[in-house]
Design a protein around this motif. Structure first.
Motif, mmCIF file in Angstrom:
data_model
loop_
_atom_site.group_PDB
_atom_site.id
_atom_site.type_symbol
_atom_site.label_atom_id
_atom_site.label_comp_id
_atom_site.label_asym_id
_atom_site.label_seq_id
_atom_site.Cartn_x
_atom_site.Cartn_y
_atom_site.Cartn_z
ATOM 1 N N GLY A 179 28.740 -7.360 6.092
ATOM 2 C CA GLY A 179 30.191 -7.445 6.142
ATOM 3 C C GLY A 179 30.838 -6.072 6.182
ATOM 4 O O GLY A 179 31.830 -5.853 6.892
ATOM 5 N N HIS A 231 30.558 -4.596 9.624
ATOM 6 C CA HIS A 231 31.583 -5.172 10.509
ATOM 7 C C HIS A 231 32.937 -4.505 10.259
ATOM 8 O O HIS A 231 33.661 -4.154 11.212
ATOM 9 C CB HIS A 231 31.676 -6.677 10.268
ATOM 10 N N ASP A 240 32.897 -0.939 11.634
ATOM 11 C CA ASP A 240 32.995 -0.936 13.088
ATOM 12 C C ASP A 240 34.439 -1.199 13.526
ATOM 13 O O ASP A 240 34.949 -0.536 14.438
ATOM 14 C CB ASP A 240 32.065 -1.995 13.675
ATOM 15 N N ALA A 241 35.108 -2.141 12.881
ATOM 16 C CA ALA A 241 36.503 -2.445 13.221
ATOM 17 C C ALA A 241 37.397 -1.241 12.940
ATOM 18 O O ALA A 241 38.304 -0.924 13.726
ATOM 19 C CB ALA A 241 36.974 -3.665 12.435
#
Length: 211
Positions: free
Chosen positions: A146, A149, A152-153
């Motif tokens: 998580g 993620h 990366d965002a």
């Protein structure tokens, strides 16, 4: 006393250290802001309009800061406990305000008596921000997918959206600071902040007005 700076500058760490040393409440902008929930296209449109800071939604923040200054208890939106004017310097109550907007925000700016700006280079602030992701993943490896993620965002938005807003923040918030602190340790910054606060309350004044 308010502490501002770009994300990753250490403003929250310094705010908490100040509050702990003084026994004062911390009111955090992050607990109220809603702009991080905006989709990228809405942020882009906001920036295209000149990025008016007063359009950043922080519902209840100015009202809660005003209530604290008046000596009324306020519920901490992060921890759930009640915030009260407990800490004092030279007999005067103190509030620590952890904020991104400083005096540049019409709702809360007039309620700031002293503003510290942490003037960290944005590349150093970014490195510290990234360490917050990797450090959390190391503490709890089960949450690593998580966090990857989320990281990366964050990086996908950095060039087009985040970096420009951090430059904007520096241009609009930094000039309103009473004291600017550069690179240094937490102990250095804490000593500087405490010295500034002591100097601020040293003149004889009414003990009923918080800072």
């Amino acid at each position: 006393m308010a502490v501002a700076g770009p994300p990753g500058s250490g403003k929250t760490t310094l705010s908490r250290a100040l509050a702990e040393r003084l026994g004062a409440p911390v009111l955090s902008y992050d607990a109220y802001e809603e702009i991080t929930g905006w989709p990228p296209e809405r942020v882009s449109a906001w920036m295209a309009r000149g990025a008016p800071l007063d359009e950043i939604p922080v519902p209840g923040l100015a009202a809660d800061l005003a209530r604290l200054r008046n000596g009324e208890p306020v519920r901490d939106r992060e921890g759930g406990r009640m915030l009260r004017l407990n800490g004092t310097v030279a007999g005067r109550p103190v509030i620590v305000f952890d904020t991104l907007l400083g005096r540049a925000h019409a709702g809360t700016g007039p309620l700031i008596d002293h503003l510290i700006w942490l003037d960290l280079p944005l590349d150093v602030a970014l490195a510290r921000k990234l360490r917050s992701f990797t450090g959390e993943a190391r503490r709890d490896p089960s949450g690593a997918p998580g966090l990857l993620h989320a990281l990366d965002a964050y990086l996908c938005r950095y060039d087009a959206l985040l970096h420009p807003t951090y430059l904007l923040q520096r241009d609009r918030v930094r000039p309103g600071a009473d004291k600017i602190l550069g690179l240094g340790t937490l102990a250095d910054h804490l000593a500087e902040a405490l010295g500034a606060l002591t100097a601020l309350v040293a003149p004889a004044a009414s003990p009923s007005e918080p800072h």
